[in-house]
Design a protein around this motif. Sequence first.
Motif, PDB file in Angstrom:
ATOM      1  N   UNK A   1      78.813  59.038   3.226  1.00 24.11           N
ATOM      2  CA  UNK A   1      79.951  59.182   4.244  1.00 24.11           C
ATOM      3  C   UNK A   1      80.973  58.407   2.952  1.00 24.11           C
ATOM      4  N   UNK A   2      82.797  59.027   2.735  1.00 19.05           N
ATOM      5  CA  UNK A   2      83.978  58.749   2.328  1.00 19.05           C
ATOM      6  C   UNK A   2      84.445  57.886   2.438  1.00 19.05           C
ATOM      7  N   UNK A   3      85.438  57.168   1.887  1.00 17.68           N
ATOM      8  CA  UNK A   3      87.023  56.373   2.986  1.00 17.68           C
ATOM      9  C   UNK A   3      87.288  56.955   3.730  1.00 17.68           C
ATOM     10  N   UNK A   4      88.081  58.563   4.415  1.00 14.21           N
ATOM     11  CA  UNK A   4      87.830  58.914   5.074  1.00 14.21           C
ATOM     12  C   UNK A   4      87.741  58.591   6.260  1.00 14.21           C
ATOM     13  N   UNK A   5      85.974  58.876   6.774  1.00 11.78           N
ATOM     14  CA  UNK A   5      85.105  58.961   7.095  1.00 11.78           C
ATOM     15  C   UNK A   5      85.159  57.472   7.577  1.00 11.78           C
ATOM     16  N   UNK A  39      83.602  62.609  16.590  1.00 17.12           N
ATOM     17  CA  UNK A  39      83.115  62.958  15.557  1.00 17.12           C
ATOM     18  C   UNK A  39      82.270  64.125  15.816  1.00 17.12           C
ATOM     19  N   UNK A  40      82.065  64.557  16.267  1.00 18.07           N
ATOM     20  CA  UNK A  40      81.263  66.643  16.646  1.00 18.07           C
ATOM     21  C   UNK A  40      79.916  65.414  16.607  1.00 18.07           C
ATOM     22  N   UNK A  41      79.076  64.698  16.800  1.00 17.22           N
ATOM     23  CA  UNK A  41      78.041  64.541  17.533  1.00 17.22           C
ATOM     24  C   UNK A  41      77.428  64.742  18.798  1.00 17.22           C
ATOM     25  N   UNK A 216      63.024  58.572  16.603  1.00 14.94           N
ATOM     26  CA  UNK A 216      63.377  59.965  16.692  1.00 14.94           C
ATOM     27  C   UNK A 216      64.052  60.436  15.721  1.00 14.94           C
ATOM     28  N   UNK A 217      64.018  61.284  15.394  1.00 15.91           N
ATOM     29  CA  UNK A 217      64.516  62.360  14.184  1.00 15.91           C
ATOM     30  C   UNK A 217      65.806  63.106  14.346  1.00 15.91           C
ATOM     31  N   UNK A 218      66.682  62.262  13.691  1.00 16.04           N
ATOM     32  CA  UNK A 218      67.946  62.701  13.821  1.00 16.04           C
ATOM     33  C   UNK A 218      68.826  62.723  15.426  1.00 16.04           C
ATOM     34  N   UNK A 219      68.732  61.079  15.292  1.00 14.39           N
ATOM     35  CA  UNK A 219      68.770  60.858  16.848  1.00 14.39           C
ATOM     36  C   UNK A 219      69.535  59.317  17.071  1.00 14.39           C
ATOM     37  N   UNK A 220      70.322  59.472  16.063  1.00 11.54           N
ATOM     38  CA  UNK A 220      71.067  57.886  15.664  1.00 11.54           C
ATOM     39  C   UNK A 220      71.756  57.595  14.408  1.00 11.54           C
ATOM     40  N   UNK A 221      72.971  57.715  14.461  1.00 12.48           N
ATOM     41  CA  UNK A 221      73.498  57.393  13.599  1.00 12.48           C
ATOM     42  C   UNK A 221      74.094  55.877  13.625  1.00 12.48           C
ATOM     43  N   UNK A 222      72.858  55.024  12.545  1.00 12.22           N
ATOM     44  CA  UNK A 222      72.956  53.551  13.078  1.00 12.22           C
ATOM     45  C   UNK A 222      74.144  53.147  11.516  1.00 12.22           C
ATOM     46  N   UNK A 223      74.534  54.194  10.680  1.00 11.50           N
ATOM     47  CA  UNK A 223      75.533  52.872   9.522  1.00 11.50           C
ATOM     48  C   UNK A 223      76.967  52.721  10.966  1.00 11.50           C
ATOM     49  N   UNK A 224      77.370  54.409  11.286  1.00 10.52           N
ATOM     50  CA  UNK A 224      78.166  54.339  12.075  1.00 10.52           C
ATOM     51  C   UNK A 224      78.404  53.554  13.247  1.00 10.52           C
ATOM     52  N   UNK A 225      77.323  53.209  13.486  1.00  8.11           N
ATOM     53  CA  UNK A 225      77.314  52.262  14.815  1.00  8.11           C
ATOM     54  C   UNK A 225      77.600  50.695  14.581  1.00  8.11           C
ATOM     55  N   UNK A 226      77.582  50.848  13.333  1.00 10.40           N
ATOM     56  CA  UNK A 226      77.524  49.321  12.810  1.00 10.40           C
ATOM     57  C   UNK A 226      78.722  48.943  12.324  1.00 10.40           C
TER      58      UNK A 226
END
Length: 273
Positions: A1-5, A39-41, A216-226
């Motif tokens: 995850x870069x600065x813009x993200x 975020x195109x999830x 689950x596999x690929x079923x959460x982006x924990x860093x985005x949530x935090x």
Amino acid sequence: MDFADLLLRVVLGLVIGFCIGLTGVGGGVLVLPALTLLLRMNAVMAVGTASLYAFLTKISATFHHAKLKTIDWTLSLLFLAGAIPVNFLVARWIAGQGANEEFTAALKTFITGMVFFCVAMMVFNLARKILAQKKGDTNEQLSDRIAKLPILRRTLAVALGGVVGALIGATSIGGGVLIVPMLMILFGLEARQTVGSSIFIAVMLTLVTAISYFSGENSMDAMTAIVMAAGSLVGVPFGSKLSVRMPEKLLQVVVIGIILIAAVMMLVNGGSH
């Protein structure tokens, strides 16, 4: 995850937190369109991420309401008795479907429908409040009749908990929007108890949902949530301060409009694939 993200996620969290503080509307119905459109999830990852975000943003509010003694523990635990097992099973099943593109497309369509349904519930609740102010609250008669039948009241709480648990497990949304009218209309809770109880029920269900998706596999982006939850910590106080200066009905109309626009965008986006 870069600065813009990172910056985009912080800003999204700040804006959504501002809307939560301004209106009291739960984050799920606002977060899901942001995750899927901006975020195109895929739908499964969006639900898992939104669940963790919703849990993180509701923790402090739950402790606050517990201190204020605005949680109806008996009714809340009855709701959770029906909700948690169903929530766990539904969330675990959906978390395992993350690699199935056909399933995630169908889930996104269902989520869009749920967002529209939540808008309808919010319009209904707003209209109910306006009518209650003009005529006196006729809905109390229904809750009074249910209160006279304690077995029915307990059974209804467990059954409705199962329905809400399934919906939150599948979409991460509907906690506040669905639970609040139920607690007021069917169980006759006062406004403060309704808010406190709905937040406690929602925080427990989003925790179970988040745990299920995390496994689950690929079923959460924990860093985005935090990161988004951190942004919300800044946004919520600003929204709360502004909310005391604006009429409640105007706030609700604004939020209904925002969510409706997001729902239409999800519908158009879904139809374009």
